[in-house]
Design an enzyme around this catalytic site. Structure first.
Site, PDB file in Angstrom:
ATOM      1  N   ASN A  10       0.858  -1.181   0.000  1.00 39.91           N
ATOM      2  CA  ASN A  10       0.000   0.000   0.000  1.00 39.91           C
ATOM      3  C   ASN A  10       0.895   1.232   0.000  1.00 39.91           C
ATOM      4  O   ASN A  10       1.482   1.576   1.018  1.00 39.91           O
ATOM      5  CB  ASN A  10      -0.902  -0.035   1.245  1.00 39.91           C
ATOM      6  N   LYS A  12       0.018   4.211  -0.241  1.00 44.78           N
ATOM      7  CA  LYS A  12      -0.666   5.374   0.357  1.00 44.78           C
ATOM      8  C   LYS A  12      -0.465   6.597  -0.550  1.00 44.78           C
ATOM      9  O   LYS A  12      -0.370   6.436  -1.768  1.00 44.78           O
ATOM     10  CB  LYS A  12      -0.187   5.610   1.792  1.00 44.78           C
ATOM     11  N   HIS A  94      -9.424   1.030   4.986  1.00 47.00           N
ATOM     12  CA  HIS A  94      -8.169   1.289   5.682  1.00 47.00           C
ATOM     13  C   HIS A  94      -8.433   2.246   6.851  1.00 47.00           C
ATOM     14  O   HIS A  94      -9.245   3.168   6.736  1.00 47.00           O
ATOM     15  CB  HIS A  94      -7.134   1.889   4.727  1.00 47.00           C
ATOM     16  N   GLU A  96      -6.855   4.682   7.927  1.00 49.90           N
ATOM     17  CA  GLU A  96      -6.653   6.105   7.630  1.00 49.90           C
ATOM     18  C   GLU A  96      -7.911   6.713   7.016  1.00 49.90           C
ATOM     19  O   GLU A  96      -8.230   7.874   7.263  1.00 49.90           O
ATOM     20  CB  GLU A  96      -5.423   6.273   6.721  1.00 49.90           C
ATOM     21  N   GLU A 164      -5.013  -4.734  10.758  1.00 49.46           N
ATOM     22  CA  GLU A 164      -4.005  -3.686  10.928  1.00 49.46           C
ATOM     23  C   GLU A 164      -4.277  -2.918  12.215  1.00 49.46           C
ATOM     24  O   GLU A 164      -5.082  -1.963  12.217  1.00 49.46           O
ATOM     25  CB  GLU A 164      -4.059  -2.710   9.746  1.00 49.46           C
ATOM     26  N   GLY A 170       2.734   2.601  10.703  1.00 50.34           N
ATOM     27  CA  GLY A 170       3.646   3.727  10.496  1.00 50.34           C
ATOM     28  C   GLY A 170       4.389   4.164  11.747  1.00 50.34           C
ATOM     29  O   GLY A 170       4.998   5.224  11.764  1.00 50.34           O
ATOM     30  N   SER A 210       3.787  -1.750  10.345  1.00 50.22           N
ATOM     31  CA  SER A 210       5.239  -1.751  10.534  1.00 50.22           C
ATOM     32  C   SER A 210       5.902  -3.075  10.152  1.00 50.22           C
ATOM     33  O   SER A 210       6.872  -3.507  10.791  1.00 50.22           O
ATOM     34  CB  SER A 210       5.594  -1.349  11.972  1.00 50.22           C
TER      35      SER A 210
HETATM   36  P1  13P Z   1       3.181   0.643   7.597  1.00 42.48           P
HETATM   37  O1  13P Z   1       3.710  -0.663   7.022  1.00 42.48           O
HETATM   38  O2  13P Z   1       3.853   1.848   7.025  1.00 42.48           O
HETATM   39  O3  13P Z   1       3.128   0.604   9.082  1.00 42.48           O
HETATM   40  O4  13P Z   1       1.655   0.758   7.089  1.00 42.48           O
HETATM   41  C1  13P Z   1       0.808  -0.317   7.230  1.00 42.48           C
HETATM   42  C2  13P Z   1      -0.432  -0.058   6.479  1.00 42.48           C
HETATM   43  O5  13P Z   1      -1.211   0.808   6.857  1.00 42.48           O
HETATM   44  C3  13P Z   1      -0.664  -0.823   5.251  1.00 42.48           C
HETATM   45  O6  13P Z   1      -1.951  -0.607   4.762  1.00 42.48           O
END
Ligand code: 13P
Length: 247
Positions: A10, A12, A94, A96, A164, A170, A210
């Site tokens: 992803n 993002k 997601h 976010e 997640e 992150g 992560s």
């Molecule tokens: P990170 O791997 O940057 O922690 O992000 C995970 C994520 O949100 C994947 O959709």
């Protein structure tokens, strides 16, 4: 039936034409384990660039899609536009989008229903916040998200679940293998009880938060971890090592 290991990337809201071409080049030049399904999700603007340049065997996903066939929905893209562009996957739900853009369980579920019923597979995300985990509510939060999904979706064959935990995204703070396995097992148990044994056996449950080439091997050994949804590390060359981490 053995579940095929699945690694999603992803991106993002990251990347430029130049940097995304570099990621594609890196994947094209790498030897990827043929037993792993790989799906990468660049920002919408770069979907076609990636689709047209990535090698066979790597699939491409949108990061979002709308729940209507077409029309006056400024800023959205449709399932039929994805299919027209040979994009057969999307991420939905997601955290976010759930938190920053206030997408409700109902909206996420209706988009998942619309996508899956119209031929686009979904990486459907769920997970708890730090406060919810500390209050001991992880399983009930995830079960509630699954309940909302079940209330609208009947065909689970086009769904991959990504667990997640929000506190691990992150942050560099990966869930321990035990923490991740515990929730994955609970999700599978929920699928068995609330949907069917077959769906529980066949649905891939990914871990996200992560993930790096340093922790992916251990996580991949857990019986209910069927792959990863990778954020930051999917932009780096070591994404290849994560793809190839399943022994
Ligand atoms: P990170 O791997 O940057 O922690 O992000 C995970 C994520 O949100 C994947 O959709």
């Amino acid at each position: 039936m053995a579940r095929k290991f699945f690694v999603g990337g992803n991106f993002k809201m990251n990347g430029t034409i130049a940097s995304i071409k570099e990621i594609v080049q890196n994947l094209n030049n790498a030897t990827l384990d043929p037993n792993v399904e790989v799906v990468i999700a660049p920002p919408a603007l770069y979907l076609l660039l990636v689709r047209d340049s990535i090698k066979n065997g790597v699939e491409v996903a949108a990061q979002n899609v709308w729940n209507k066939p077409n029309g006056a929905y400024t800023g959205e893209i449709s399932v039929s536009q994805l299919k027209d562009s040979n994009i057969n996957w999307t991420i939905l739900g997601h955290s976010e989008r759930r938190t920053i853009l206030a997408e409700s369980d109902e909206v996420v579920s209706s988009k998942t229903k619309f996508a899956t019923e119209n031929g686009v597979s979904v990486i459907w995300c769920c997970g708890e916040s730090l406060a919810e985990r500390e209050a001991g509510n992880t399983i009930s939060v995830v079960s509630g998200q699954l309940e909302a999904l079940k209330s609208q979706v009947s065909d689970w064959s086009r769904i991959v679940i990504a667990y997640e935990p929000i506190w691990a995204i992150g942050t560099g703070k990966v869930a321990t293998t035990e923490q991740a396995q515990e929730v994955h097992a609970a999700i599978r148990e929920w699928l068995k009880k609330e949907v069917s044994q077959k769906v529980a056996d066949e649905t891939r449950i990914l871990y996200g938060g992560s993930v790096t080439e340093k922790n992916s091997k251990d996580l991949s050994k857990q019986p209910d971890i069927d792959g990863f949804l990778v954020g930051g590390a999917s932009l780096k060359p070591a994404f290849v090592d994560i793809i190839n981490s399943k022994q």
